[in-house]
Write a protein that holds these residues in place. Structure first.
Motif, PDB file in Angstrom:
ATOM      1  N   ALA A  23      -5.192   1.411  -8.278  1.00 53.73           N
ATOM      2  CA  ALA A  23      -5.406   2.386  -7.200  1.00 53.73           C
ATOM      3  C   ALA A  23      -4.372   2.273  -6.083  1.00 53.73           C
ATOM      4  CB  ALA A  23      -6.824   2.231  -6.628  1.00 53.73           C
ATOM      5  N   VAL A  24      -3.099   2.174  -6.454  1.00 52.32           N
ATOM      6  CA  VAL A  24      -2.033   2.155  -5.442  1.00 52.32           C
ATOM      7  C   VAL A  24      -1.960   3.548  -4.804  1.00 52.32           C
ATOM      8  CG1 VAL A  24       0.415   1.784  -5.021  1.00 52.32           C
ATOM      9  CG2 VAL A  24      -0.764   0.428  -6.769  1.00 52.32           C
ATOM     10  N   PHE A  25      -2.051   3.585  -3.468  1.00 53.50           N
ATOM     11  CA  PHE A  25      -2.148   4.891  -2.809  1.00 53.50           C
ATOM     12  C   PHE A  25      -1.513   4.848  -1.426  1.00 53.50           C
ATOM     13  CE2 PHE A  25      -4.168   8.254  -0.339  1.00 53.50           C
ATOM     14  CZ  PHE A  25      -4.153   9.313  -1.228  1.00 53.50           C
ATOM     15  N   THR A  26      -0.767   5.910  -1.130  1.00 54.20           N
ATOM     16  CA  THR A  26      -0.232   6.139   0.215  1.00 54.20           C
ATOM     17  C   THR A  26      -0.751   7.483   0.707  1.00 54.20           C
ATOM     18  OG1 THR A  26       1.804   4.951  -0.344  1.00 54.20           O
ATOM     19  CG2 THR A  26       1.846   6.355   1.615  1.00 54.20           C
ATOM     20  N   PRO A  27      -1.311   7.567   1.916  1.00 52.95           N
ATOM     21  CA  PRO A  27      -1.750   8.869   2.428  1.00 52.95           C
ATOM     22  C   PRO A  27      -0.611   9.887   2.375  1.00 52.95           C
ATOM     23  CG  PRO A  27      -2.535   7.102   3.843  1.00 52.95           C
ATOM     24  CD  PRO A  27      -1.608   6.465   2.858  1.00 52.95           C
ATOM     25  N   PRO A  28      -0.908  11.135   2.014  1.00 53.44           N
ATOM     26  CA  PRO A  28       0.157  12.141   1.827  1.00 53.44           C
ATOM     27  C   PRO A  28       1.107  12.272   3.012  1.00 53.44           C
ATOM     28  CG  PRO A  28      -1.924  12.976   0.992  1.00 53.44           C
ATOM     29  CD  PRO A  28      -2.234  11.667   1.653  1.00 53.44           C
ATOM     30  N   THR A  29       0.602  12.162   4.238  1.00 48.50           N
ATOM     31  CA  THR A  29       1.469  12.353   5.409  1.00 48.50           C
ATOM     32  C   THR A  29       2.410  11.185   5.641  1.00 48.50           C
ATOM     33  OG1 THR A  29      -0.242  11.432   6.861  1.00 48.50           O
ATOM     34  CG2 THR A  29      -0.216  13.840   6.557  1.00 48.50           C
ATOM     35  N   LEU A  30       2.197  10.073   4.928  1.00 52.50           N
ATOM     36  CA  LEU A  30       3.013   8.879   5.148  1.00 52.50           C
ATOM     37  C   LEU A  30       3.917   8.560   3.958  1.00 52.50           C
ATOM     38  CD1 LEU A  30       0.299   6.557   6.777  1.00 52.50           C
ATOM     39  CD2 LEU A  30       2.064   7.912   7.939  1.00 52.50           C
ATOM     40  N   ARG A  31       3.968   9.439   2.983  1.00 58.63           N
ATOM     41  CA  ARG A  31       4.744   9.163   1.785  1.00 58.63           C
ATOM     42  C   ARG A  31       6.243   9.290   2.038  1.00 58.63           C
ATOM     43  NH1 ARG A  31       0.595  12.304  -2.369  1.00 58.63           N
ATOM     44  NH2 ARG A  31      -1.066  10.732  -2.151  1.00 58.63           N
ATOM     45  N   GLY A  32       7.007   8.632   1.155  1.00 58.74           N
ATOM     46  CA  GLY A  32       8.456   8.683   1.255  1.00 58.74           C
ATOM     47  C   GLY A  32       9.057   7.682   2.218  1.00 58.74           C
ATOM     48  N   ARG A  33       8.257   6.753   2.723  1.00 54.82           N
ATOM     49  CA  ARG A  33       8.753   5.781   3.697  1.00 54.82           C
ATOM     50  C   ARG A  33       8.759   4.345   3.151  1.00 54.82           C
ATOM     51  NH1 ARG A  33       5.542   7.982   9.140  1.00 54.82           N
ATOM     52  NH2 ARG A  33       5.649  10.210   8.592  1.00 54.82           N
ATOM     53  N   GLY A  34       8.420   4.187   1.877  1.00 56.19           N
ATOM     54  CA  GLY A  34       8.480   2.869   1.250  1.00 56.19           C
ATOM     55  C   GLY A  34       7.282   1.987   1.500  1.00 56.19           C
ATOM     56  N   TYR A  35       6.179   2.548   1.981  1.00 56.57           N
ATOM     57  CA  TYR A  35       5.019   1.704   2.307  1.00 56.57           C
ATOM     58  C   TYR A  35       4.365   1.111   1.052  1.00 56.57           C
ATOM     59  CZ  TYR A  35       5.336   3.674   7.029  1.00 56.57           C
ATOM     60  OH  TYR A  35       5.763   4.047   8.278  1.00 56.57           O
ATOM     61  N   ALA A  36       4.208   1.911  -0.006  1.00 58.85           N
ATOM     62  CA  ALA A  36       3.606   1.382  -1.237  1.00 58.85           C
ATOM     63  C   ALA A  36       4.484   0.290  -1.832  1.00 58.85           C
ATOM     64  CB  ALA A  36       3.388   2.509  -2.248  1.00 58.85           C
ATOM     65  N   THR A  37       5.788   0.497  -1.800  1.00 59.16           N
ATOM     66  CA  THR A  37       6.709  -0.526  -2.312  1.00 59.16           C
ATOM     67  C   THR A  37       6.577  -1.825  -1.529  1.00 59.16           C
ATOM     68  OG1 THR A  37       8.271   1.157  -3.067  1.00 59.16           O
ATOM     69  CG2 THR A  37       9.127  -1.063  -2.737  1.00 59.16           C
ATOM     70  N   GLU A  38       6.459  -1.716  -0.212  1.00 59.60           N
ATOM     71  CA  GLU A  38       6.310  -2.913   0.617  1.00 59.60           C
ATOM     72  C   GLU A  38       4.975  -3.597   0.350  1.00 59.60           C
ATOM     73  OE1 GLU A  38       6.981  -5.939   3.406  1.00 59.60           O
ATOM     74  OE2 GLU A  38       8.318  -4.602   2.287  1.00 59.60           O
ATOM     75  N   LEU A  39       3.911  -2.822   0.190  1.00 56.08           N
ATOM     76  CA  LEU A  39       2.609  -3.397  -0.138  1.00 56.08           C
ATOM     77  C   LEU A  39       2.702  -4.189  -1.441  1.00 56.08           C
ATOM     78  CD1 LEU A  39      -0.898  -1.827   0.048  1.00 56.08           C
ATOM     79  CD2 LEU A  39      -0.100  -2.708  -2.130  1.00 56.08           C
TER      80      LEU A  39
END
Length: 319
Positions: free
Chosen positions: A85-101
């Protein structure tokens, strides 16, 4: 940015965000109850947690489930980080947050001793390949019953908690020759079955049934099957049989089909481990790649690379 255990309002924010994508027909209330109930199982309390990457204000930037599965890899016993269940809120996508998590989570678990990190991808392999994951090919098959019609003379009953030790023993024997397999104890098998029963229980009537049956000889379960779906569409989530040929499992399936003679033969699907026998009462057809891609990142040496025939894995342990 910090990696934290998602609790309280942060957890509710994660569930609100992920519900539209992964509700599987549940209401939002039922989706929350289903997730909470998994954490209350004995195995879930110890092995399943949801983590969030948050900023200095505590806002959730990305989230994922973290599992710890006992595994055996090339004869070495240890545990695998399972990522779901890897998930990034739509408004925050494209900033590398999931990769950092994922980077922080994998680094933390590798330091704790994980042999590997695994995940199931609903997107193409390209994104996770950049993070060091490689696909493990698996087959999805259809199973057709063949041979005589009618119900064989064998006792098939509903499975209970007292059967779980027998199920674990069957799994250990069947998976012993595979290079990669989960080491499934009674608590983990209980979780896998309970997760599906809980989903059936909180969903609307008829959404999906979960059935757990065993064949018994003496006081022991000697074969079993867990089936989800409807009367006309079955998925074998997992199965076992002490018979080297798998004949008891085949007989069980004949019994279960014969219970409702007015219904047409159900369509039966499964992920079929290469080390598991095809019952003589059945044949596998319509072989093809499984839709959900299983990917693995080695955190210790695993050589040579794993192939489909090296992996023993049932759909019941999808995460």
């Amino acid at each position: 940015m910090a990696l934290v255990l998602a609790e309280g309002t942060q957890l509710e924010a994660v569930l609100d965000d992920t519900y539209p994508l992964w509700n599987e027909g549940l209401t939002r209330e039922a989706y929350g109850r289903w997730n909470a109930a998994q954490l209350r199982t004995p195995w879930g309390r110890e092995h399943l947690h949801r983590y969030a990457l948050v900023d200095e204000r505590g806002q959730v930037l990305a989230s994922a489930k973290r599992y710890r599965y006992d595994v055996r890899v090339d004869g070495r016993e240890g545990w695998m980080l399972g990522i779901g269940a890897v998930f990034t809120p739509p408004t925050l996508r494209g900033r590398g947050y999931a990769t950092e998590l994922l980077r922080q989570l994998i680094e933390r678990e590798q330091q704790a001793g994980a042999l590997a990190a695994g995940l199931f991808s609903e997107i193409s392999a390209a994104y996770y390949r950049r993070l060091g994951f490689e696909p493990l090919p698996r087959e999805e098959v259809r199973l057709e019953l063949v041979g005589k019609s009618g119900s064989p003379a064998m006792l098939v009953r509903s499975g209970t908690e007292r059967d779980l030790s027998d199920l674990a023993a069957m799994h250990a024997i069947r998976s012993s020759s595979s290079r990669f397999a989960l080491r499934r104890d009674p608590a983990q098998i209980h979780y896998a079955i309970a997760k599906k029963r809980l989903f059936s229980g909180v969903g609307r009537p008829g959404l999906r049934q979960t059935q757990f049956f065993v064949a018994e000889e003496g006081a022991s379960a000697v074969a079993y099957v867990v089936i989800t779906g409807t009367d006309e569409d079955w998925t074998i989530e997992e199965a076992g049989d002490r018979d080297p040929a798998g004949a008891r499992l085949g007989g069980m399936l004949q019994v279960l089909v014969a219970r409702e003679p007015s219904h047409r033969m159900p369509l039966i699907r499964a992920w079929w481990p290469s080390g598991f026998p095809v019952p003589p009462q059945a044949r596998l057809t319509a072989r093809g790649p499984a839709r959900d891609l299983f990917m693995l990142r080695r955190l210790t040496a695993i050589e040579p690379p794993l192939r489909a025939e090296d992996v023993f894995y049932w759909r019941s342990d999808y995460f």
